[in-house]
Design a protein around this motif. Structure first.
Motif, PDB file in Angstrom:
ATOM      1  N   TYR A   4       0.784  -1.169  -0.017  1.00  0.00           N
ATOM      2  CA  TYR A   4       0.121   0.064   0.117  1.00  0.00           C
ATOM      3  C   TYR A   4       0.934   1.249  -0.218  1.00  0.00           C
ATOM      4  O   TYR A   4       0.786   2.314  -0.803  1.00  0.00           O
ATOM      5  N   SER A   5       1.704   1.271   0.603  1.00  0.00           N
ATOM      6  CA  SER A   5       2.953   2.310   0.609  1.00  0.00           C
ATOM      7  C   SER A   5       3.524   2.763  -0.498  1.00  0.00           C
ATOM      8  O   SER A   5       3.796   3.779  -0.781  1.00  0.00           O
ATOM      9  N   ARG A   6       3.624   1.658  -1.334  1.00  0.00           N
ATOM     10  CA  ARG A   6       4.341   1.469  -2.624  1.00  0.00           C
ATOM     11  C   ARG A   6       3.215   2.282  -3.808  1.00  0.00           C
ATOM     12  O   ARG A   6       3.612   3.049  -4.561  1.00  0.00           O
ATOM     13  N   ASP A   7       2.153   1.742  -3.757  1.00  0.00           N
ATOM     14  CA  ASP A   7       1.223   1.954  -4.851  1.00  0.00           C
ATOM     15  C   ASP A   7      -0.088   2.504  -4.729  1.00  0.00           C
ATOM     16  O   ASP A   7      -1.150   2.760  -5.331  1.00  0.00           O
ATOM     17  N   GLY A   8      -0.591   2.366  -3.144  1.00  0.00           N
ATOM     18  CA  GLY A   8      -1.889   2.898  -2.733  1.00  0.00           C
ATOM     19  C   GLY A   8      -2.724   1.792  -2.858  1.00  0.00           C
ATOM     20  O   GLY A   8      -4.092   2.263  -2.654  1.00  0.00           O
ATOM     21  N   LEU A   9      -2.477   0.596  -3.037  1.00  0.00           N
ATOM     22  CA  LEU A   9      -3.728  -0.570  -3.403  1.00  0.00           C
ATOM     23  C   LEU A   9      -3.410  -1.488  -2.270  1.00  0.00           C
ATOM     24  O   LEU A   9      -2.505  -1.832  -1.787  1.00  0.00           O
ATOM     25  N   GLY A  10      -4.480  -2.063  -1.812  1.00  0.00           N
ATOM     26  CA  GLY A  10      -4.335  -3.050  -0.890  1.00  0.00           C
ATOM     27  C   GLY A  10      -4.275  -2.257   0.559  1.00  0.00           C
ATOM     28  O   GLY A  10      -4.483  -1.476   0.919  1.00  0.00           O
ATOM     29  N   PHE A  11      -3.182  -3.375   1.226  1.00  0.00           N
ATOM     30  CA  PHE A  11      -2.854  -2.724   2.635  1.00  0.00           C
ATOM     31  C   PHE A  11      -1.537  -3.397   2.840  1.00  0.00           C
ATOM     32  O   PHE A  11      -0.948  -4.197   2.128  1.00  0.00           O
ATOM     33  N   ASP A  12      -0.800  -2.575   3.874  1.00  0.00           N
ATOM     34  CA  ASP A  12       0.505  -3.016   4.445  1.00  0.00           C
ATOM     35  C   ASP A  12       0.377  -3.889   5.598  1.00  0.00           C
ATOM     36  O   ASP A  12      -0.537  -4.097   6.294  1.00  0.00           O
ATOM     37  N   TRP A  13       1.468  -4.690   5.622  1.00  0.00           N
ATOM     38  CA  TRP A  13       1.625  -5.860   6.673  1.00  0.00           C
ATOM     39  C   TRP A  13       1.774  -4.991   8.190  1.00  0.00           C
ATOM     40  O   TRP A  13       2.533  -4.006   7.895  1.00  0.00           O
ATOM     41  N   PRO A  14       1.489  -5.600   9.073  1.00  0.00           N
ATOM     42  CA  PRO A  14       2.088  -4.974  10.304  1.00  0.00           C
ATOM     43  C   PRO A  14       3.419  -5.252  10.568  1.00  0.00           C
ATOM     44  O   PRO A  14       3.911  -4.831  11.650  1.00  0.00           O
ATOM     45  N   ILE A  15       4.188  -5.745   9.991  1.00  0.00           N
ATOM     46  CA  ILE A  15       5.598  -6.433  10.219  1.00  0.00           C
ATOM     47  C   ILE A  15       6.270  -5.883   8.991  1.00  0.00           C
ATOM     48  O   ILE A  15       5.693  -5.682   7.770  1.00  0.00           O
ATOM     49  N   ALA A  16       7.467  -5.938   8.962  1.00  0.00           N
ATOM     50  CA  ALA A  16       8.156  -5.622   7.671  1.00  0.00           C
ATOM     51  C   ALA A  16       9.035  -6.692   7.537  1.00  0.00           C
ATOM     52  O   ALA A  16       9.357  -7.716   8.334  1.00  0.00           O
ATOM     53  N   TYR A  17      10.019  -6.810   6.298  1.00  0.00           N
ATOM     54  CA  TYR A  17      10.922  -7.736   5.810  1.00  0.00           C
ATOM     55  C   TYR A  17      11.741  -8.054   6.840  1.00  0.00           C
ATOM     56  O   TYR A  17      12.120  -9.214   7.330  1.00  0.00           O
ATOM     57  N   LYS A  18      12.446  -6.978   7.575  1.00  0.00           N
ATOM     58  CA  LYS A  18      13.279  -7.257   8.472  1.00  0.00           C
ATOM     59  C   LYS A  18      12.860  -8.104   9.857  1.00  0.00           C
ATOM     60  O   LYS A  18      13.627  -8.706  10.521  1.00  0.00           O
ATOM     61  N   ASP A  19      11.674  -8.049  10.190  1.00  0.00           N
ATOM     62  CA  ASP A  19      10.997  -8.802  11.179  1.00  0.00           C
ATOM     63  C   ASP A  19      11.015 -10.342  10.787  1.00  0.00           C
ATOM     64  O   ASP A  19      11.050 -11.106  11.647  1.00  0.00           O
ATOM     65  N   LEU A  20      10.875 -10.550   9.512  1.00  0.00           N
ATOM     66  CA  LEU A  20      10.634 -12.044   9.244  1.00  0.00           C
ATOM     67  C   LEU A  20      12.076 -12.632   8.537  1.00  0.00           C
ATOM     68  O   LEU A  20      12.280 -13.986   8.336  1.00  0.00           O
ATOM     69  N   ALA A  21      13.262 -11.546   8.393  1.00  0.00           N
ATOM     70  CA  ALA A  21      14.114 -12.183   7.803  1.00  0.00           C
ATOM     71  C   ALA A  21      14.945 -13.330   8.611  1.00  0.00           C
ATOM     72  O   ALA A  21      15.618 -14.405   8.042  1.00  0.00           O
ATOM     73  N   PRO A  22      14.993 -13.115   9.940  1.00  0.00           N
ATOM     74  CA  PRO A  22      15.704 -14.038  10.622  1.00  0.00           C
ATOM     75  C   PRO A  22      15.024 -15.436  10.587  1.00  0.00           C
ATOM     76  O   PRO A  22      15.703 -16.601  10.598  1.00  0.00           O
ATOM     77  N   TYR A  23      13.579 -15.330  10.507  1.00  0.00           N
ATOM     78  CA  TYR A  23      13.015 -16.718  10.377  1.00  0.00           C
ATOM     79  C   TYR A  23      12.989 -17.459   8.973  1.00  0.00           C
ATOM     80  O   TYR A  23      12.843 -18.556   9.054  1.00  0.00           O
ATOM     81  N   TYR A  24      13.184 -16.580   8.122  1.00  0.00           N
ATOM     82  CA  TYR A  24      13.437 -17.128   6.629  1.00  0.00           C
ATOM     83  C   TYR A  24      14.754 -17.829   6.894  1.00  0.00           C
ATOM     84  O   TYR A  24      14.607 -19.168   6.270  1.00  0.00           O
ATOM     85  N   ASP A  25      15.811 -17.415   7.418  1.00  0.00           N
ATOM     86  CA  ASP A  25      17.134 -18.110   7.474  1.00  0.00           C
ATOM     87  C   ASP A  25      16.876 -19.424   8.201  1.00  0.00           C
ATOM     88  O   ASP A  25      17.314 -20.299   7.681  1.00  0.00           O
ATOM     89  N   LYS A  26      16.109 -19.261   9.399  1.00  0.00           N
ATOM     90  CA  LYS A  26      16.141 -20.422   9.994  1.00  0.00           C
ATOM     91  C   LYS A  26      15.365 -21.800   9.249  1.00  0.00           C
ATOM     92  O   LYS A  26      15.612 -22.688   9.322  1.00  0.00           O
ATOM     93  N   THR A  27      14.249 -21.134   8.628  1.00  0.00           N
ATOM     94  CA  THR A  27      13.354 -22.191   8.021  1.00  0.00           C
ATOM     95  C   THR A  27      14.186 -22.617   7.034  1.00  0.00           C
ATOM     96  O   THR A  27      14.163 -24.080   6.652  1.00  0.00           O
ATOM     97  N   GLU A  28      14.805 -21.820   6.302  1.00  0.00           N
ATOM     98  CA  GLU A  28      15.652 -22.424   4.979  1.00  0.00           C
ATOM     99  C   GLU A  28      16.798 -23.519   5.435  1.00  0.00           C
ATOM    100  O   GLU A  28      17.050 -24.435   4.882  1.00  0.00           O
ATOM    101  N   MET A  29      17.443 -23.192   6.465  1.00  0.00           N
ATOM    102  CA  MET A  29      18.399 -23.915   7.191  1.00  0.00           C
ATOM    103  C   MET A  29      17.749 -25.412   7.685  1.00  0.00           C
ATOM    104  O   MET A  29      18.193 -26.422   7.436  1.00  0.00           O
ATOM    105  N   LEU A  30      16.605 -25.158   8.084  1.00  0.00           N
ATOM    106  CA  LEU A  30      15.802 -26.427   8.620  1.00  0.00           C
ATOM    107  C   LEU A  30      15.340 -27.384   7.717  1.00  0.00           C
ATOM    108  O   LEU A  30      15.704 -28.678   7.528  1.00  0.00           O
TER     109      LEU A  30
END
Length: 575
Positions: A108-134
Motif C-alpha cells: 500500500y505504501s508503494r502504490d496505494g492499493l491493498g494493505f500494508d502488513w503490520p510487520i516488515a521484511y526485517k522482522d521475518l528475515a531471521p525466520y526465513y534463514d532458520k526455516t531455509e536451514m531447517l
C-alpha cells in the motif's frame, strides 16, 4: 511448523489432523513407472495430479465434504483444493521456496492499493534463514531488487541448468529478463547437522539432539522420481518427514488423526478453552482442551472454523467483531503457455539428471516501470519453466498434434522420438491485490457429511490481475519467438481467457488478516486474535497481501515467529 517449534521448547502439544495418518517413508512408490499404474498414471477426479501424487485423500473435490459457489459465471468461481492427510499440502506442493521482499510487506505504501502488513521484511528475515536451514533450500544470492538474499551459508548449491533452461536464459538476455537459479526445498547435499542444529536452538540440548538426528536421516536427492510422490529418503521437504518426526521425538507431541474440527470453544473469561471435533472413525463428537489454541487448517478452512464458532460472546463467529473473517481471500494469478523448440528435436536418449522441478526461474524484473505507471497492472509476477526428457506418462505426447497435424501409427511413433523433449512450458505466478469481492462465508443451507456447515465462495479478479495475465502470455510468446519456438497453446489477449480460476494455483491465503488495529484486522502482528488472547493462526490466513512469491516458505517462517511469541507468552504466564 508450530507443533515442531513448540515441542522443541518443551510445551505439550496436541495436533488434530482432519485426514488419515501418512508416512512417506513406507508409502512412497519411489521407483514405480507409469506403466505400473492404472491409466498409465493419468489424473482422475479422485487423484487430479495423477495416480502417484502423494495426496491420498483430497483434491478440488472431497467426497462428502462439498462447498458452494455464489456464482456459476466464468471467472467468478473459486476451486478449493484440500488435502485430508497428515502433513497436508506439504506432501504435494512444488517445493518452490521464495522469500517475500521489502516491497511485498508494504504494498500500500508503494502504490496505494491493498494493505500494508503490520510487520516488515526485517522482522521475518531471521525466520526465513532458520526455516531455509531447517528444511534445506537450494538456490543462489543474486542481489536483485525485491528478491531477497539469504544469509551466507544458508542456501544449498543449486543444480546445473538443463539445456532448455540455458536456451531460455539466452533468449531472455535481450529482453532484460533475469534467469537465475530457482529456490526449491530439495537437498542437493546432506545438511550440516552439526552446524545447523545449534544455530537453530542455542542453549536447548533436547531440540539440538532431535533436530540433529532428524537431519542425519535425510539423504541428498539422487534425482530418481518426482517430489510429488513423496520422498522415502527424505530429500525433499514435507512436514511428515522433516517437522513431525523430530517433534514426536521430543515426547511433547501427540497426534490424533481423522479428527474433523468443527469449532473452537470459549470460556466465560473470553479465552479459548479448546475445540470440538468429530472422530471420523466413530462419527462421534469429541472435545479437546488446552491453554492455547492454534489454528492452521488452511486459510479457507480456518475461516470456516472461526465462522462456525458462534456463541453469545461471538454471534458472528469467533474473533469476528471486525467482520473480516473470511474476507480478502486470495490466490496467485496464474497463466501458462507451451511451446516447441526445433533446436531440441531428435535429441539422443540421455540422462537428464536434475531435481523434480525448476533449476532456473525468472523473478519479476519491471519494478521501476511499474512504479512509474508504465504498465496497466500494479503488481508483478515470476515465471516458472518446465520441459525436457522426463519419464513420460499418460498424456505426455498429447501436444504432438500441434506440431504434426495429427500423426497416427508408425508416423506417430516417429514423431514421438523426434519431438519428445523439445517442448517447454511457461507458467506465470503473479501477485493478486486483495479485493472486497473475494471472500468465503458459511452457506446457511448446506452441511458436510459430518454435519458441519460448509463454505460458500465469492470470487472476482480485478482488472489488475486480468491485465497481468495478458502480459504474461505476451511475454511467454516473445521468449518463445526468440528461441525460434512454435507456440502449441493459444496466446490469449483477453485476460478472462488468459487467467486461471481462483484457487487453481492452490496458493490460498487471507481470510483472517493480521494488522495494527482490531477494527481493521482479525489478528495482531503476532497472528494473535485481538478478541481471544490465547488463540493464534499459523497458516496462510493471516496474509495481508499475496505477493508473486509462492507462499509456503513465508507461512512456515511466520509460523515460527508466531510460535516464538507463544512460547514467550507462556513464560510470562500471560496464557
Amino acid at each position: 511448523m508450530a507443533a515442531y517449534v513448540l515441542a522443541m521448547a518443551g510445551l505439550k502439544v496436541l495436533m488434530l489432523e482432519a485426514g488419515r495418518d501418512y508416512d512417506p517413508v513406507t508409502e512412497t512408490p519411489m521407483f514405480n513407472l507409469p506403466k505400473d499404474a492404472p491409466l498409465r498414471g493419468a489424473g482422475t477426479p479422485e487423484k487430479p495430479f495423477g495416480f502417484y501424487d502423494a495426496t491420498v485423500d483430497g483434491g478440488w473435490q472431497v467426497p462428502g465434504e462439498p462447498y458452494t459457489q455464489a456464482s456459476d459465471q466464468p471467472g467468478r468461481r473459486w476451486d478449493w483444493w484440500r488435502a485430508r492427510m497428515l502433513g497436508g499440502r506439504t506432501n504435494h506442493w512444488g517445493r518452490i521456496s521464495l522469500r517475500m521482499g521489502e516491497y511485498d510487506f508494504k504494498p500500500y505504501s508503494r502504490d496505494g492499493l491493498g494493505f500494508d502488513w503490520p510487520i516488515a521484511y526485517k522482522d521475518l528475515a531471521p525466520y526465513y534463514d532458520k526455516t531455509e536451514m531447517l528444511i534445506g533450500v537450494y538456490g543462489s544470492n543474486e542481489g536483485l531488487e525485491n528478491t531477497p538474499d539469504s544469509s551466507p551459508g544458508v542456501l544449498l548449491p543449486p543444480p546445473k541448468p538443463r539445456a532448455y533452461e540455458l536456451l531460455i536464459k539466452e533468449a531472455c538476455k535481450p529482453l532484460g529478463i533475469p534467469v537465475i537459479p530457482a529456490h526449491l526445498a530439495i537437498l542437493t547435499r546432506r545438511l550440516d547437522h552439526e552446524r545447523i542444529a545449534p544455530q537453530l536452538f542455542p542453549h536447548n540440548e533436547l531440540a539440538q539432539r532431535v533436530t540433529r538426528e532428524s537431519m542425519q536421516e535425510r539423504a541428498a536427492c539422487f534425482y530418481a522420481t518426482g517430489c510429488g510422490r513423496g520422498c522415502a529418503i527424505k530429500a525433499n521437504f514435507q512436514s511428515t518427514t522433516v517437522l513431525i518426526p523430530p517433534a514426536l521425538a521430543t515426547g511433547n507431541l501427540d497426534i490424533v488423526t481423522d479428527a474433523m474440527v468443527r469449532e473452537v470453544t470459549v470460556g466465560p473469561d473470553g479465552k479459548a478453552t479448546g475445540v470440538i471435533y468429530i472422530d471420523k472413525t466413530t462419527r462421534l463428537e469429541q472435545r479437546a482442551t488446552a491453554r492455547a489454541v492454534i489454528v492452521a487448517a488452511s486459510a479457507a478452512e480456518t475461516a470456516r472454523i472461526f465462522l462456525n464458532s458462534k456463541s453469545a460472546r461471538h454471534p458472528d463467529g469467533l474473533s469476528n467483531r471486525s467482520g473480516l473473517v473470511g474476507k480478502y481471500l486470495m490466490d496467485t494469478v496464474g497463466a501458462g503457455l507451451s511451446a516447441q523448440i526445433p533446436a531440441l528435436e531428435n535429441l539422443p536418449p540421455h540422462n537428464e539428471e536434475g531435481a523434480d522441478g525448476m533449476h532456473m526461474y525468472m523473478p519479476w524484473w519491471l519494478y521501476k516501470e511499474q512504479l512509474a505507471g508504465k504498465l496497466n497492472f500494479a503488481r508483478g509476477y515470476h515465471i516458472e519453466i518446465g520441459g525436457g526428457k522426463r519419464m513420460p506418462g499418460a498424456g505426455a505426447f498429447n501436444g504432438m498434434e500441434a506440431v504434426t497435424g495429427g500423426a497416427y501409427g508408425q508416423a506417430f511413433k516417429e514423431a514421438c522420438r523426434r519431438y519428445y523433449g523439445s517442448h517447454v512450458y511457461f507458467s506465470g505466478r503473479g501477485e493478486m491485490i486483495p479485493n472486497e469481492d473475494c471472500y468465503c462465508e458459511i452457506d446457511p443451507d448446506v452441511v458436510d457429511q459430518w454435519g458441519i456447515p460448509v463454505l460458500k465462495f465469492h470470487w472476482q479478479w480485478s482488472d489488475h490481475e486480468l491485465n497481468q495475465a495478458v502480459h504474461m502470455q505476451k511475454t511467454f510468446a516473445e521468449i518463445a519467438g526468440r528461441m525460434g519456438a512454435k507456440t502449441t497453446s493459444t496466446v490469449h489477449t483477453d485476460g478472462a481467457k488468459a487467467i486461471h480460476n481462483g484457487g487453481a494455483i492452490i496458493h490460498e491465503v487471507g481470510t483472517t488478516q493480521m494488522g495494527n488495529h482490531p477494527n481493521r484486522s482479525v489478528l495482531n502482528a503476532h497472528c494473535q486474535s485481538w478478541e481471544v488472547p490465547n488463540l493464534f493462526v499459523t497458516d496462510g490466513a493471516p496474509f495481508v497481501s499475496n505477493a508473486d512469491k509462492n507462499p509456503t516458505l513465508t507461512i512456515m517462517a511466520l509460523a515460527w515467529r508466531t510460535s516464538d511469541y507463544v512460547i514467550e507468552q507462556f513464560k510470562q504466564r500471560n496464557i
